[in-house]
Design a protein around this motif. Sequence first.
Motif, PDB file in Angstrom:
ATOM      1  N   GLN A   1      72.342  83.382  22.495  1.00 46.48           N
ATOM      2  CA  GLN A   1      71.535  82.663  21.513  1.00 46.48           C
ATOM      3  C   GLN A   1      71.053  83.615  20.417  1.00 46.48           C
ATOM      4  O   GLN A   1      71.013  83.269  19.234  1.00 46.48           O
ATOM      5  N   HIS A   2      70.709  84.828  20.815  1.00 40.06           N
ATOM      6  CA  HIS A   2      70.288  85.846  19.847  1.00 40.06           C
ATOM      7  C   HIS A   2      71.424  86.146  18.864  1.00 40.06           C
ATOM      8  O   HIS A   2      71.212  86.175  17.641  1.00 40.06           O
TER       9      HIS A   2
ATOM     10  N   LYS B   1      55.594  87.284  20.846  1.00 43.35           N
ATOM     11  CA  LYS B   1      57.016  87.265  21.230  1.00 43.35           C
ATOM     12  C   LYS B   1      57.873  86.699  20.097  1.00 43.35           C
ATOM     13  O   LYS B   1      58.963  87.207  19.817  1.00 43.35           O
TER      14      LYS B   1
ATOM     15  N   SER C   1      73.131  81.910  27.049  1.00 42.62           N
ATOM     16  CA  SER C   1      72.246  82.948  27.569  1.00 42.62           C
ATOM     17  C   SER C   1      71.334  83.415  26.442  1.00 42.62           C
ATOM     18  O   SER C   1      71.565  83.137  25.254  1.00 42.62           O
ATOM     19  N   GLU C   2      70.304  84.161  26.811  1.00 45.45           N
ATOM     20  CA  GLU C   2      69.360  84.656  25.803  1.00 45.45           C
ATOM     21  C   GLU C   2      70.075  85.553  24.795  1.00 45.45           C
ATOM     22  O   GLU C   2      69.828  85.465  23.583  1.00 45.45           O
ATOM     23  N   TYR C   3      70.991  86.399  25.285  1.00 46.27           N
ATOM     24  CA  TYR C   3      71.714  87.293  24.376  1.00 46.27           C
ATOM     25  C   TYR C   3      72.637  86.500  23.451  1.00 46.27           C
ATOM     26  O   TYR C   3      72.710  86.787  22.247  1.00 46.27           O
TER      27      TYR C   3
ATOM     28  N   ASP D   1      60.899  88.653  18.236  1.00 48.36           N
ATOM     29  CA  ASP D   1      62.255  88.097  18.147  1.00 48.36           C
ATOM     30  C   ASP D   1      62.719  88.024  16.691  1.00 48.36           C
ATOM     31  O   ASP D   1      63.870  88.344  16.378  1.00 48.36           O
TER      32      ASP D   1
END
Length: 470
Positions: free
Chosen positions: A292-293, A451, A288-290, A455
């Motif tokens: 991966q973050h 963006k 998920s994006e979170y 990030d």
Amino acid sequence: MALKHKGEEPVPDAKKRKRVGFTKIDPGIEANECIKVFLVKNQDEVGDRSSFCIDPVDLNQLFGEDGKIYGYKGLKIDIWLSIVSFHGYAEFTFESTSDGGKGITDLKTALQNIFGESLIEKADFLESFSRESQCIRTVLSDGAVVRSVPLMGDETSETHVDAEVSAVEVIRMNLLNMPVGLLYSRLIPLVLLLVEGGSPIDIADPRWEIYFVVKKTRDKSGDYSMKLLGFAAAYLFYHYPDSTRLRISQILVLPQYQGKGYGRLLLESVNFVAVSENVYDVTFEEPSEYLQHLRTCIDTLRLLSFEPLKSAINSAISSLKEGNLCKKTSKLLSGPPPRMTEIVRQKLKINKKQFLRCWEVLIYVNLDPKDKKCMDNFKTSVSDRVRSDILDKDSENNGKRLIEVPNDYGHDMTFIVFQSNTDEEVDDQNGSLASDQSTTQEEQLNQLVDKQMKDIIEIAKKVSSFDNKQ
């Protein structure tokens, strides 16, 4: 409109019309609107709708193609999941049932498809809190402790005054172990409810491993209990000719324990195993994006303390302090030296794609934000890298481009593909279209750059907060 007077004889119609009635089709009710799922830790919380209620990804996807339940009026479904044994109990209430043309949904069967054998009757569910109070401890007693750290976050407030908390531990086990496989089968509903696109894994495959993060509480007599906080499932792939790749497939921290560092602890534990057992590298399956973050934050922190990399980072920073960026400098900033990519994979097990994600963050965290010229150069280098990525993709498509154009058929836009040819002259109309398209592409590129910068800054802040806690 004529009024009919009292006593006047009715005039028969030449042709009488028949009235036809249509049965109203049941529109159904969406699962998201009538189902609540609660996580409970004791009998007293069962039936209490003020208990911890989770926010599932999408319940509709678990109920047929349209995600609806049919045949019920005033339907409410409360599902209670024990965080002690991970059994479940479902309670239905409704005003009435009727077949409105789409049948009556078999609620018990529908929920069994999600919760399987972990869904039990109320009496058994209530009894399970005492009967299986040591379920987690029993299952994980033979596991290998990968990490053990002091208690984190606000968990200290849950500890009994007479207890002594030893640690939060990460325990590694093979899913082929029968008790472990049974426990995982009870955790599958949480995967389906809380992980987007989540699906069960094959517990019969010996290459699956699972990492449990638990809170271990020891009392004064020396006895202890365990509470499950979360888990991660990883698969070991063969890598030619004689090594193994480790891929993280699922990772989940129970909602009430999220934001306290347990997800990070799981990822760090997997990284520790990868390095100590010298696997080829570590990859993720559709994070998920979170996630991966979080992964990028953790890997960036590891890379910051990686001594062989420091000279390459210093060279990139020195280049940013120059007046103008040349092509050579821009190339240096767009990625680390190739030989360093291989060293990072060998020593830290970070694959090339992930290392490239971290590279710009590594540079940014070493910059002085008050140095305007340096920061402007950094943003320019990010912009050059983004543009290069887009242009490379365009060149791979042999000059073909996908653009949006208006149409006359009721849709907002239509997509067309055209073959670009810079050697041909275009007429005024095509020239205008190309100009508009160029403007749109420039705006999109600028948005991508903004963006990317956002990030990078967010990850850098997170890395700094991680570093301060160590």
